[in-house]
Design a protein around this motif. Structure first.
Motif, PDB file in Angstrom:
ATOM      1  N   ILE A 159      57.704  40.434  17.392  1.00 51.43           N
ATOM      2  CA  ILE A 159      56.486  41.320  17.102  1.00 51.43           C
ATOM      3  C   ILE A 159      55.693  41.511  18.348  1.00 51.43           C
ATOM      4  N   SER A 160      55.368  42.648  18.958  1.00 48.70           N
ATOM      5  CA  SER A 160      54.815  43.017  20.014  1.00 48.70           C
ATOM      6  C   SER A 160      53.806  44.253  20.006  1.00 48.70           C
ATOM      7  N   ALA A 161      52.929  44.219  21.064  1.00 50.48           N
ATOM      8  CA  ALA A 161      52.032  45.278  21.204  1.00 50.48           C
ATOM      9  C   ALA A 161      51.534  45.630  22.439  1.00 50.48           C
ATOM     10  N   VAL A 162      51.412  46.719  22.877  1.00 48.72           N
ATOM     11  CA  VAL A 162      50.993  46.974  24.264  1.00 48.72           C
ATOM     12  C   VAL A 162      49.524  47.487  24.072  1.00 48.72           C
ATOM     13  N   GLY A 163      48.794  46.831  25.193  1.00 45.72           N
ATOM     14  CA  GLY A 163      47.300  46.783  25.466  1.00 45.72           C
ATOM     15  C   GLY A 163      47.037  47.380  26.766  1.00 45.72           C
ATOM     16  N   SER A 164      45.856  48.007  26.850  1.00 45.51           N
ATOM     17  CA  SER A 164      45.764  48.827  28.226  1.00 45.51           C
ATOM     18  C   SER A 164      43.860  48.269  28.281  1.00 45.51           C
ATOM     19  N   GLY A 165      43.436  48.552  29.531  1.00 42.72           N
ATOM     20  CA  GLY A 165      42.206  48.320  29.862  1.00 42.72           C
ATOM     21  C   GLY A 165      41.959  48.266  31.220  1.00 42.72           C
ATOM     22  N   ASN A 166      40.382  48.551  31.753  1.00 39.18           N
ATOM     23  CA  ASN A 166      39.862  48.492  32.899  1.00 39.18           C
ATOM     24  C   ASN A 166      40.613  47.211  33.844  1.00 39.18           C
ATOM     25  N   SER A 167      40.505  46.290  33.284  1.00 37.08           N
ATOM     26  CA  SER A 167      41.262  45.050  33.862  1.00 37.08           C
ATOM     27  C   SER A 167      42.270  44.495  33.179  1.00 37.08           C
ATOM     28  N   GLU A 168      43.003  43.371  33.699  1.00 35.71           N
ATOM     29  CA  GLU A 168      44.124  42.582  33.135  1.00 35.71           C
ATOM     30  C   GLU A 168      43.475  42.049  32.045  1.00 35.71           C
ATOM     31  N   TYR A 169      42.364  41.366  32.041  1.00 39.60           N
ATOM     32  CA  TYR A 169      41.641  40.764  30.941  1.00 39.60           C
ATOM     33  C   TYR A 169      41.440  41.698  29.529  1.00 39.60           C
ATOM     34  N   HIS A 181      53.211  35.172  23.991  1.00 48.09           N
ATOM     35  CA  HIS A 181      53.566  35.390  25.557  1.00 48.09           C
ATOM     36  C   HIS A 181      53.308  36.780  26.001  1.00 48.09           C
ATOM     37  N   TYR A 182      53.368  36.663  27.311  1.00 43.23           N
ATOM     38  CA  TYR A 182      52.809  38.100  27.864  1.00 43.23           C
ATOM     39  C   TYR A 182      53.761  38.441  29.158  1.00 43.23           C
ATOM     40  N   THR A 183      53.654  39.610  28.932  1.00 46.88           N
ATOM     41  CA  THR A 183      54.518  40.268  30.227  1.00 46.88           C
ATOM     42  C   THR A 183      53.475  40.272  31.491  1.00 46.88           C
ATOM     43  N   PRO A 184      53.980  40.161  32.843  1.00 50.41           N
ATOM     44  CA  PRO A 184      53.049  40.645  33.845  1.00 50.41           C
ATOM     45  C   PRO A 184      52.288  41.915  33.824  1.00 50.41           C
ATOM     46  N   SER A 185      51.114  42.005  34.076  1.00 45.58           N
ATOM     47  CA  SER A 185      50.600  43.317  33.928  1.00 45.58           C
ATOM     48  C   SER A 185      51.058  44.389  34.703  1.00 45.58           C
ATOM     49  N   TYR A 186      50.693  45.555  34.330  1.00 39.97           N
ATOM     50  CA  TYR A 186      51.170  46.778  35.344  1.00 39.97           C
ATOM     51  C   TYR A 186      49.780  47.736  35.448  1.00 39.97           C
ATOM     52  N   PHE A 187      49.716  47.968  36.789  1.00 40.90           N
ATOM     53  CA  PHE A 187      48.576  48.783  37.074  1.00 40.90           C
ATOM     54  C   PHE A 187      49.025  50.376  37.380  1.00 40.90           C
ATOM     55  N   ASP A 188      48.499  51.092  36.587  1.00 47.08           N
ATOM     56  CA  ASP A 188      48.704  52.580  36.813  1.00 47.08           C
ATOM     57  C   ASP A 188      47.644  53.061  37.632  1.00 47.08           C
ATOM     58  N   LYS A 189      48.151  53.678  38.853  1.00 47.77           N
ATOM     59  CA  LYS A 189      47.279  54.100  39.838  1.00 47.77           C
ATOM     60  C   LYS A 189      46.565  55.503  39.628  1.00 47.77           C
ATOM     61  N   GLU A 190      47.198  56.169  38.964  1.00 43.46           N
ATOM     62  CA  GLU A 190      46.763  57.381  38.775  1.00 43.46           C
ATOM     63  C   GLU A 190      45.573  57.411  37.469  1.00 43.46           C
ATOM     64  N   LYS A 191      45.817  56.529  36.608  1.00 41.35           N
ATOM     65  CA  LYS A 191      44.993  56.601  35.424  1.00 41.35           C
ATOM     66  C   LYS A 191      43.897  55.130  35.645  1.00 41.35           C
ATOM     67  N   LYS A 192      44.143  54.444  36.801  1.00 40.25           N
ATOM     68  CA  LYS A 192      43.443  53.328  37.062  1.00 40.25           C
ATOM     69  C   LYS A 192      43.157  52.445  35.736  1.00 40.25           C
ATOM     70  N   LYS A 193      44.316  52.196  35.328  1.00 40.52           N
ATOM     71  CA  LYS A 193      44.511  51.269  34.089  1.00 40.52           C
ATOM     72  C   LYS A 193      45.271  50.218  34.125  1.00 40.52           C
ATOM     73  N   TYR A 194      45.112  49.094  33.487  1.00 38.33           N
ATOM     74  CA  TYR A 194      46.077  47.980  33.485  1.00 38.33           C
ATOM     75  C   TYR A 194      46.738  48.238  32.022  1.00 38.33           C
ATOM     76  N   VAL A 213      49.266  45.402  29.434  1.00 36.58           N
ATOM     77  CA  VAL A 213      50.214  44.243  29.297  1.00 36.58           C
ATOM     78  C   VAL A 213      50.725  44.402  27.879  1.00 36.58           C
ATOM     79  N   CYS A 214      52.105  43.513  27.753  1.00 39.93           N
ATOM     80  CA  CYS A 214      52.645  43.596  26.525  1.00 39.93           C
ATOM     81  C   CYS A 214      52.305  42.157  26.030  1.00 39.93           C
TER      82      CYS A 214
END
Length: 327
Positions: free
Chosen positions: A39-49, A106-119, A121-122
């Motif tokens: 069971i998984s979900a992807v989240g995004s935000g201005n920081s990894e937190y 559990h978490y995956t390592p975060s990914y930072f999108d330089k264009e969107k400036k968003k982090y 995490v799954c």
């Protein structure tokens, strides 16, 4: 030397490309974490937190629960008559918490999108791992229920049967909720518990009937006697008990709220430590009793203190009456 420098530059460029590569779970979540196993979900935000919190919120929607971050989960509750605590030490730093259970996340390592400036995490839960956790909790709670309910066959008094049932059924709501989660995660495993849960429901129905057939009378003495009598009667009614005059079973409440005063910086301060002693009796003996005490409360006026004391007593009764007296 020139060849070495070129090689180093190529290595750095390759490393840079690798680290900036979009992770597979962000491209195709189902392929990376198939629904059959996760069971998984992807989240995004201005920081990894923020990305983690967003992923957790989405993940929680599967279970209709709230989420909370902790390193070591420790839950402790204290009652006047007894103290119990539940300790949970977990490897990951975040878990889904409900009023009854937890899943390790559990978490995956975060990914930072330089264009969107968003982090991004799954967050994910392994179905097999979660199934093992929930199944173990149901088994433990049901063993407590089975141990308590076996004493009912030796009891002849109806109201004492109710107390035994109350004690046995204390965790029944947790068992039902856990089984709902288990059915979502592992439906085949949940089927195993259906017959046992049906037995628990039968006992709940029997207890409701016993409550209807065995009314109680409520008596109150001491401070705020009329208000306390009304509060106790209301709580009992909300929990399925029938209130009647001159019943064979009686609940007696004696309240003490002695007010003292002292002068502090030209102000007179009034204080009290309200307490209430409650007993459940039949015509011959005391079946159960408990003493509930509030912390010391203070006020500049007696009128305000009286209201505060009554509020504290009502809070004590609503949080402890059925758990401490009727179990």
């Amino acid at each position: 030397m020139k060849k070495i420098c070129i090689s180093l530059i190529l290595v750095l460029l390759y490393s840079s490309l690798c680290f900036s590569e979009v992770p597979k779970w962000l491209v195709n979540l189902e392929k990376e974490f198939p629904t059959k196993n996760y069971i998984s979900a992807v989240g995004s935000g201005n920081s990894e937190y923020e990305a983690k919190q967003d992923a957790l919120t989405k993940l929680s929607s599967y279970f209709s629960v709230s989420v909370e971050s902790k390193t070591n989960a420790h839950n402790s509750q204290t009652r006047n008559n007894s103290t119990y605590s539940t300790n949970s030490s977990i490897d990951q730093d975040t878990s889904i918490f409900t009023n009854s259970d937890l899943f390790t996340i559990h978490y995956t390592p975060s990914y930072f999108d330089k264009e969107k400036k968003k982090y991004s995490v799954c967050a994910y839960i392994g179905r097999e791992e979660a199934s093992d956790i929930i199944n173990g909790q149901i088994a433990f709670l049901y063993s407590l229920y089975s141990h308590n309910i076996m004493f009912i066959e030796y009891e002849t008094d109806d109201f004492r049967k109710i107390l035994i049932m109350n004690d046995a059924l204390y965790n029944s709501d947790r068992i039902f909720k856990l089984n709902e989660y288990l059915r979502f995660i592992d439906s085949e495993r949940a089927l195993y518990w259906d017959d046992y849960i049906s037995q628990v429901n039968e006992v709940k129905n029997e207890m409701r009937q016993l409550k209807r057939n065995n009314p109680v009378s409520v008596f109150s003495t001491g401070d705020y006697s009329e208000q306390i009598k009304n509060i106790v009667s209301e709580i009992l009614t909300e929990n399925g008990y029938v209130i009647a005059r001159n019943a064979d079973y009686k609940i007696n409440a004696n309240t003490t709220s002695i007010i003292s005063s002292q002068i502090s910086k030209s102000h007179e301060i009034y204080s009290t430590t309200p307490s209430i002693y409650i007993s459940l009796e039949d015509n011959s003996e005391t079946i159960s009793s408990c003493l509930l005490s509030s912390e010391r409360i203070s006020s500049y006026t007696k009128e305000t203190l009286t209201g505060m004391a009554l509020y504290a007593l009502e809070d004590l009764l609503r949080n402890n009456l059925t758990q401490n007296l009727l179990r």
